[in-house]
Design a protein around this motif. Structure first.
Motif, mmCIF file in Angstrom:
data_model
loop_
_atom_site.group_PDB
_atom_site.id
_atom_site.type_symbol
_atom_site.label_atom_id
_atom_site.label_comp_id
_atom_site.label_asym_id
_atom_site.label_seq_id
_atom_site.Cartn_x
_atom_site.Cartn_y
_atom_site.Cartn_z
ATOM 1 N N HIS A 163 -90.833 50.122 -51.453
ATOM 2 C CA HIS A 163 -91.824 49.895 -52.514
ATOM 3 C C HIS A 163 -92.389 51.226 -53.028
ATOM 4 O O HIS A 163 -92.409 51.474 -54.234
ATOM 5 C CB HIS A 163 -92.947 48.997 -51.989
ATOM 6 C CG HIS A 163 -94.102 48.886 -52.918
ATOM 7 N ND1 HIS A 163 -94.044 48.161 -54.088
ATOM 8 C CD2 HIS A 163 -95.341 49.442 -52.872
ATOM 9 C CE1 HIS A 163 -95.203 48.256 -54.720
ATOM 10 N NE2 HIS A 163 -96.015 49.033 -54.004
ATOM 11 N N ALA A 164 -92.829 52.079 -52.126
ATOM 12 C CA ALA A 164 -93.479 53.333 -52.527
ATOM 13 C C ALA A 164 -92.512 54.281 -53.232
ATOM 14 O O ALA A 164 -92.854 54.869 -54.268
ATOM 15 C CB ALA A 164 -94.086 54.020 -51.309
ATOM 16 N N LEU A 165 -91.309 54.416 -52.696
ATOM 17 C CA LEU A 165 -90.378 55.399 -53.232
ATOM 18 C C LEU A 165 -89.746 54.971 -54.555
ATOM 19 O O LEU A 165 -89.072 55.769 -55.202
ATOM 20 C CB LEU A 165 -89.313 55.756 -52.193
ATOM 21 C CG LEU A 165 -89.864 56.565 -51.002
ATOM 22 C CD1 LEU A 165 -88.831 56.664 -49.889
ATOM 23 C CD2 LEU A 165 -90.349 57.941 -51.441
ATOM 24 N N ARG A 183 -92.187 61.168 -52.634
ATOM 25 C CA ARG A 183 -92.364 61.449 -51.210
ATOM 26 C C ARG A 183 -93.439 60.541 -50.612
ATOM 27 O O ARG A 183 -94.428 60.234 -51.267
ATOM 28 C CB ARG A 183 -92.784 62.913 -51.043
ATOM 29 C CG ARG A 183 -92.872 63.407 -49.633
ATOM 30 C CD ARG A 183 -93.428 64.823 -49.548
ATOM 31 N NE ARG A 183 -94.890 64.791 -49.662
ATOM 32 C CZ ARG A 183 -95.584 65.444 -50.579
ATOM 33 N NH1 ARG A 183 -94.997 66.183 -51.486
ATOM 34 N NH2 ARG A 183 -96.907 65.362 -50.599
ATOM 35 N N VAL A 184 -93.233 60.168 -49.353
ATOM 36 C CA VAL A 184 -94.249 59.456 -48.584
ATOM 37 C C VAL A 184 -94.661 60.346 -47.424
ATOM 38 O O VAL A 184 -93.816 60.938 -46.745
ATOM 39 C CB VAL A 184 -93.724 58.098 -48.068
ATOM 40 C CG1 VAL A 184 -94.691 57.473 -47.088
ATOM 41 C CG2 VAL A 184 -93.448 57.156 -49.234
ATOM 42 N N ASP A 185 -95.967 60.452 -47.216
ATOM 43 C CA ASP A 185 -96.527 61.236 -46.116
ATOM 44 C C ASP A 185 -97.076 60.307 -45.052
ATOM 45 O O ASP A 185 -97.574 59.217 -45.350
ATOM 46 C CB ASP A 185 -97.675 62.117 -46.611
ATOM 47 C CG ASP A 185 -97.222 63.188 -47.579
ATOM 48 O OD1 ASP A 185 -96.094 63.694 -47.441
ATOM 49 O OD2 ASP A 185 -98.020 63.539 -48.484
ATOM 50 N N SER A 225 -83.859 61.484 -48.471
ATOM 51 C CA SER A 225 -83.696 61.264 -47.033
ATOM 52 C C SER A 225 -83.816 59.777 -46.683
ATOM 53 O O SER A 225 -83.150 59.310 -45.762
ATOM 54 C CB SER A 225 -84.698 62.096 -46.231
ATOM 55 O OG SER A 225 -86.024 61.744 -46.520
ATOM 56 N N PHE A 226 -84.601 59.033 -47.435
ATOM 57 C CA PHE A 226 -84.697 57.591 -47.224
ATOM 58 C C PHE A 226 -83.363 56.921 -47.555
ATOM 59 O O PHE A 226 -82.859 56.082 -46.806
ATOM 60 C CB PHE A 226 -85.821 56.999 -48.075
ATOM 61 C CG PHE A 226 -85.976 55.515 -47.965
ATOM 62 C CD1 PHE A 226 -86.338 54.911 -46.764
ATOM 63 C CD2 PHE A 226 -85.768 54.700 -49.058
ATOM 64 C CE1 PHE A 226 -86.487 53.537 -46.668
ATOM 65 C CE2 PHE A 226 -85.918 53.320 -48.981
ATOM 66 C CZ PHE A 226 -86.277 52.741 -47.782
ATOM 67 N N PRO A 253 -81.949 56.467 -41.519
ATOM 68 C CA PRO A 253 -81.755 55.287 -40.657
ATOM 69 C C PRO A 253 -82.255 53.974 -41.264
ATOM 70 O O PRO A 253 -81.840 52.904 -40.812
ATOM 71 C CB PRO A 253 -82.530 55.638 -39.381
ATOM 72 C CG PRO A 253 -83.391 56.784 -39.725
ATOM 73 C CD PRO A 253 -82.808 57.469 -40.906
ATOM 74 N N LEU A 254 -83.121 54.037 -42.265
ATOM 75 C CA LEU A 254 -83.616 52.804 -42.894
ATOM 76 C C LEU A 254 -82.887 52.480 -44.196
ATOM 77 O O LEU A 254 -83.252 51.533 -44.883
ATOM 78 C CB LEU A 254 -85.117 52.913 -43.177
ATOM 79 C CG LEU A 254 -86.022 53.057 -41.962
ATOM 80 C CD1 LEU A 254 -87.479 53.088 -42.404
ATOM 81 C CD2 LEU A 254 -85.792 51.950 -40.963
#
Length: 186
Positions: free
Chosen positions: A121-123, A128-130, A177-178, A182-183
């Protein structure tokens, strides 16, 4: 599409419903939070105490980003997470944190499911998510590394709780990277 994402979306995973936190969630969420083991490594290690939990819950409601995590199998609240501060710089970033799940959820991949949905949702809106995590909260640090978050050694916060210094470390996941981590969706 850059811009601040909805900080209280309704999200679904195969086993979880994630929805905006509401006042009616206070008691069922306290049932989860009242387990001292949940907070064993957390810098605010006494959040299981009623008055500490109530302050946390009130802040989450007021934040406009608090989320209830519900098990689809029995419709019970099993945890909490939250979207935090949004930063519009450099393609945008938003914080995810304040996550806890009942011990019955540990080791079953539910944190991965929750974070996959929240990151997806965020990306879609930010680059970027912190994540901020207490330096001695090794369980949460390992959980972040397991979902592909990378520690940013140049960023940290210093807080205080009960007269002690608390170091908060930053971890990040960006779109690239997302998508390859791994996700990543199969």
């Amino acid at each position: 599409m850059a811009g601040e994402p909805d900080r209280q979306p309704a999200l679904e995973t195969p086993r979880l419903t994630i929805r905006p936190l509401r006042e009616a969630d206070r008691e069922p969420l306290y049932d989860v939070a009242s387990d001292p083991m949940v907070w064993e490594q957390h810098p605010i290690h006494d959040r299981w105490r009623r008055e500490v939990f109530d302050g946390f819950f009130d802040a989450s409601l007021a934040s406009g980003g608090g989320l209830a995590v519900i098990s689809k199998s029995d419709e019970r609240i099993v945890g909490h997470s939250r979207y935090g501060r949004y930063d519009a710089e450099e393609g945008g970033a938003i914080e995810i944190g304040w996550t806890f799940l009942s011990r019955e959820c540990w080791g079953r991949g539910l944190n991965h499911e929750l974070k996959r949905a929240m990151l997806d949702h965020a990306l879609a809106h930010v680059a970027r998510v912190d994540f901020r995590v207490g330096e001695t909260n090794y369980r949460s640090r390992q959980a972040l590394e397991a979902i592909g978050a990378v520690r940013d050694p140049a960023r940290y916060d210093l807080d205080r709780y009960e007269g002690r210094r608390v170091v908060q470390l930053y971890y990040t996941i960006d779109r690239e990277s997302f998508a390859s981590g791994p996700l990543a969706s199969v």
